[in-house]
Motif scaffolding. Structure first.
Motif, PDB file in Angstrom:
ATOM      1  N   ARG A 269       0.837  -1.199   0.000  1.00  0.00           N
ATOM      2  CA  ARG A 269       0.000   0.000   0.000  1.00  0.00           C
ATOM      3  C   ARG A 269       0.873   1.250   0.000  1.00  0.00           C
ATOM      4  O   ARG A 269       1.893   1.311   0.682  1.00  0.00           O
ATOM      5  CB  ARG A 269      -0.909   0.020   1.229  1.00  0.00           C
ATOM      6  CG  ARG A 269      -1.894  -1.146   1.297  1.00  0.00           C
ATOM      7  CD  ARG A 269      -2.952  -1.070   0.219  1.00  0.00           C
ATOM      8  NE  ARG A 269      -3.864  -2.205   0.279  1.00  0.00           N
ATOM      9  CZ  ARG A 269      -4.972  -2.234   1.015  1.00  0.00           C
ATOM     10  NH1 ARG A 269      -5.297  -1.182   1.760  1.00  0.00           N
ATOM     11  NH2 ARG A 269      -5.750  -3.303   1.022  1.00  0.00           N
ATOM     12  N   PRO A 271       1.218   5.415   0.781  1.00  0.00           N
ATOM     13  CA  PRO A 271       0.716   6.272   1.869  1.00  0.00           C
ATOM     14  C   PRO A 271      -0.661   6.860   1.586  1.00  0.00           C
ATOM     15  O   PRO A 271      -1.426   7.124   2.519  1.00  0.00           O
ATOM     16  CB  PRO A 271       1.782   7.369   1.964  1.00  0.00           C
ATOM     17  CG  PRO A 271       3.029   6.724   1.467  1.00  0.00           C
ATOM     18  CD  PRO A 271       2.592   5.784   0.384  1.00  0.00           C
ATOM     19  N   ASP A 272      -0.984   7.057   0.290  1.00  0.00           N
ATOM     20  CA  ASP A 272      -2.305   7.616  -0.032  1.00  0.00           C
ATOM     21  C   ASP A 272      -3.372   6.532  -0.172  1.00  0.00           C
ATOM     22  O   ASP A 272      -4.498   6.809  -0.584  1.00  0.00           O
ATOM     23  CB  ASP A 272      -2.231   8.452  -1.316  1.00  0.00           C
ATOM     24  CG  ASP A 272      -1.843   7.628  -2.546  1.00  0.00           C
ATOM     25  OD1 ASP A 272      -1.684   6.379  -2.424  1.00  0.00           O
ATOM     26  OD2 ASP A 272      -1.676   8.216  -3.636  1.00  0.00           O
ATOM     27  N   GLU A 402       6.997   3.815  -2.975  1.00  0.00           N
ATOM     28  CA  GLU A 402       6.787   5.214  -2.570  1.00  0.00           C
ATOM     29  C   GLU A 402       7.559   6.163  -3.480  1.00  0.00           C
ATOM     30  O   GLU A 402       7.086   7.244  -3.807  1.00  0.00           O
ATOM     31  CB  GLU A 402       7.238   5.414  -1.127  1.00  0.00           C
ATOM     32  CG  GLU A 402       6.340   4.818  -0.075  1.00  0.00           C
ATOM     33  CD  GLU A 402       6.866   5.098   1.318  1.00  0.00           C
ATOM     34  OE1 GLU A 402       6.557   6.183   1.853  1.00  0.00           O
ATOM     35  OE2 GLU A 402       7.603   4.254   1.868  1.00  0.00           O
ATOM     36  N   PRO A 407       2.973  10.677  -4.127  1.00  0.00           N
ATOM     37  CA  PRO A 407       1.607  11.218  -4.037  1.00  0.00           C
ATOM     38  C   PRO A 407       1.466  12.469  -4.882  1.00  0.00           C
ATOM     39  O   PRO A 407       2.415  13.245  -5.033  1.00  0.00           O
ATOM     40  CB  PRO A 407       1.438  11.509  -2.547  1.00  0.00           C
ATOM     41  CG  PRO A 407       2.834  11.641  -2.020  1.00  0.00           C
ATOM     42  CD  PRO A 407       3.677  10.718  -2.835  1.00  0.00           C
ATOM     43  N   LYS A 408       0.273  12.641  -5.443  1.00  0.00           N
ATOM     44  CA  LYS A 408       0.036  13.798  -6.302  1.00  0.00           C
ATOM     45  C   LYS A 408      -0.086  15.090  -5.498  1.00  0.00           C
ATOM     46  O   LYS A 408      -0.034  16.174  -6.037  1.00  0.00           O
ATOM     47  CB  LYS A 408      -1.222  13.563  -7.148  1.00  0.00           C
ATOM     48  CG  LYS A 408      -1.035  12.441  -8.170  1.00  0.00           C
ATOM     49  CD  LYS A 408      -2.237  12.270  -9.053  1.00  0.00           C
ATOM     50  CE  LYS A 408      -1.950  11.304 -10.202  1.00  0.00           C
ATOM     51  NZ  LYS A 408      -1.407  10.026  -9.763  1.00  0.00           N
ATOM     52  N   SER A 410       0.814  16.679  -1.262  1.00  0.00           N
ATOM     53  CA  SER A 410       1.391  16.397   0.049  1.00  0.00           C
ATOM     54  C   SER A 410       0.290  16.114   1.062  1.00  0.00           C
ATOM     55  O   SER A 410      -0.888  16.417   0.836  1.00  0.00           O
ATOM     56  CB  SER A 410       2.236  17.580   0.523  1.00  0.00           C
ATOM     57  OG  SER A 410       1.401  18.693   0.786  1.00  0.00           O
ATOM     58  N   ALA A 411       0.696  15.546   2.184  1.00  0.00           N
ATOM     59  CA  ALA A 411      -0.268  15.279   3.257  1.00  0.00           C
ATOM     60  C   ALA A 411      -0.899  16.575   3.740  1.00  0.00           C
ATOM     61  O   ALA A 411      -2.094  16.619   4.062  1.00  0.00           O
ATOM     62  CB  ALA A 411       0.422  14.552   4.409  1.00  0.00           C
ATOM     63  N   ALA A 414      -3.539  17.623   1.194  1.00  0.00           N
ATOM     64  CA  ALA A 414      -4.724  16.778   1.298  1.00  0.00           C
ATOM     65  C   ALA A 414      -5.566  17.169   2.505  1.00  0.00           C
ATOM     66  O   ALA A 414      -6.799  17.214   2.446  1.00  0.00           O
ATOM     67  CB  ALA A 414      -4.316  15.306   1.387  1.00  0.00           C
ATOM     68  N   ARG A 418      -9.389  18.737   2.518  1.00  0.00           N
ATOM     69  CA  ARG A 418     -10.470  18.093   3.273  1.00  0.00           C
ATOM     70  C   ARG A 418     -11.234  19.119   4.113  1.00  0.00           C
ATOM     71  O   ARG A 418     -12.460  19.135   4.152  1.00  0.00           O
ATOM     72  CB  ARG A 418      -9.892  16.994   4.173  1.00  0.00           C
ATOM     73  CG  ARG A 418     -10.936  16.170   4.892  1.00  0.00           C
ATOM     74  CD  ARG A 418     -10.283  15.085   5.727  1.00  0.00           C
ATOM     75  NE  ARG A 418      -9.375  14.267   4.927  1.00  0.00           N
ATOM     76  CZ  ARG A 418      -8.504  13.410   5.445  1.00  0.00           C
ATOM     77  NH1 ARG A 418      -8.413  13.285   6.768  1.00  0.00           N
ATOM     78  NH2 ARG A 418      -7.732  12.697   4.661  1.00  0.00           N
TER      79      ARG A 418
END
Length: 427
Positions: A269, A271-272, A402, A407-408, A410-411, A414, A418
């Motif tokens: 998996r 991270p996203d 990774e 990821p498209k 950053s955390a 995201a 949200r």
């Protein structure tokens, strides 16, 4: 530099921060040895994090119809690792994530009868079991699947959590070394030491034993001190990663006519939350000399041949060239066991686990060799703070998937998105 070098003495100085060095350092620290581990990049960043995490007992080496030396040498390894994962073994791995407590071995009709008769023999009883159609994993429940399927008692672990767990057990003992500011040398008695430079200061690292566990890097380290034995061989591979939309994880070997599995699949998996299959086996061996585009095309064709019901539309592909390092063997054979050897007239040991599974075996061999040589823990303990003035601590690296599929966003982005959507809904 006019001042005499400062000096710090350890029982063991381990160079190489993959599974071999980390496992050995854990065992040695528990046995009372003072240990310093040196890694030039990220912990686990070579072969360890690039592994599929399969802790197997050798059954994949039975493809010729008979148990080999390799399979017998590692038959007990799953049980050993399970004890450690429960916090009851010689290394505490209870913080390591288990991806699966088993994996599968399957074949088509052409190998089915041969495989069935062999795996049913008393030699393998208790190590594998046939899978009833009602108990098949989701990937192989399709009506088009008509091969033989077996469940192996072996397990799959998350390599990144393994490295993190082992490093956590060694907090304050793992250092990142810059070879532009460090040099291995021998004194007049042929004893190895490590010289570190920090601006105008020198620090000499001495140890009862230096131990090279740097995989492919062992050859370069030996050359640095004018040694060439033990010799090494490299087994080139090119693994394939495919980011896909199949919702179920799968871990298994598909058997072919070669002495290694035709295809090995492990699931990981991002991270996203994205799903990645990591593909090895004969595919990775044949792909060693291929261009990345050629290999991904072959991998896609293999998946369509073996599991044609899987939708690969929109999948993303990447490859990872790897050179697995092993002690030199006659005829370039695969080593049956972990390997360690002392370099003559020095305080140096050189080792390769040869497989992730056999890291405990290598540590056992090294500790036994230390005991036989009279190398025991010294009552005087070194000051690790002095070493940290010269070197930063080494940290675990990222997994290949990774790096291949970043990821498209950053955390932080995201999270911000949200909250933004939440605010708009409130209005």
């Amino acid at each position: 530099m006019t001042h005499a070098p400062a000096s710090v003495v350890f029982d063991l100085a381990i160079i190489g921060g993959g599974i071999a060095g980390l496992w050995l350092a854990n065992r040695a620290k528990s046995a009372g040895y003072s240990v310093a581990l040196f890694e030039s990049a990220d912990l686990g960043g070579g072969q360890t994090l690039a592994s599929q995490g399969m802790i197997h007992g050798g059954m994949k080496y039975t493809l010729t119809g008979a148990l080999t030396g390799a399979s017998e040498a590692i038959a007990d390894m799953p049980r050993h690792w399970r004890a450690c994962l429960c916090g009851e073994g010689d290394v505490d791995l209870h913080h390591t994530r288990i991806l699966s407590d088993h994996f599968f071995m399957w074949s088509g009709d052409d190998l089915g009868s041969k495989l069935t008769s062999f795996l049913a023999s008393k030699i393998t009883r208790g190590r594998v079991e046939p899978v009833h159609p009602d108990r098949r994993p989701p990937l192989l429940r399709h009506p088009l699947f008509n091969g033989s399927l077996y469940r192996l008692e072996d397990l799959v672990i998350d390599a990144h959590s393994l490295v993190t767990n082992l490093a956590h057990n060694l907090e304050g003992h793992c250092f990142q070394i810059d070879w532009n500011q460090a040099e291995l040398q021998k004194d007049d008695n042929g004893q190895l030491f490590l010289e570190l430079k920090n601006q105008e200061q020198l620090l000499h690292i001495r140890a009862q034993r230096f131990i090279f566990t740097a995989g492919k890097g062992n050859a370069e380290l030996l050359a640095q001190i004018g040694e060439h034995q033990p010799a090494m061989q490299l087994r080139p591979l090119q693994q394939v990663m495919v980011k896909h939309y199949h919702p179920f994880d799968f871990y298994g070997h598909c058997l072919g006519t070669d002495t290694t599995p035709r295809l090995t699949i492990s699931s990981h998996r991002l991270p996203d939350g994205g799903h990645v299959w990591y593909l090895g086996g004969s595919l990775a061996e044949k792909g060693a000399g291929m261009a990345a585009e050629e290999l991904t095309a072959l991998a896609e064709q293999e998946l369509r041949n073996l599991i044609p019901w899987i939708n690969l539309q929109g999948a993303e592909w990447a490859t990872l060239p790897i050179e697995r390092a092993e002690p030199l063997q006659p005829g370039f054979a695969r080593p049956d066991n972990a390997f360690v050897e002392q370099v003559v007239n020095t305080n140096l040991l050189v080792g390769w686990p040869t497989k992730l599974t056999l890291a405990p075996n290598l540590a056992n061999q090294i500790l036994e060799l230390l005991h036989e040589s009279g190398v025991n823990p010294d009552a005087d303990k070194p000051d690790y703070r002095l070493l940290h003035e010269y070197l930063p601590y080494a940290l675990p690296g990222k997994t290949p998937w990774e790096i291949a599929f970043p990821p498209k966003m950053s955390a932080e982005q995201a999270l911000a998105l949200r909250f933004k959507e939440s605010d708009e809904n409130d209005e």
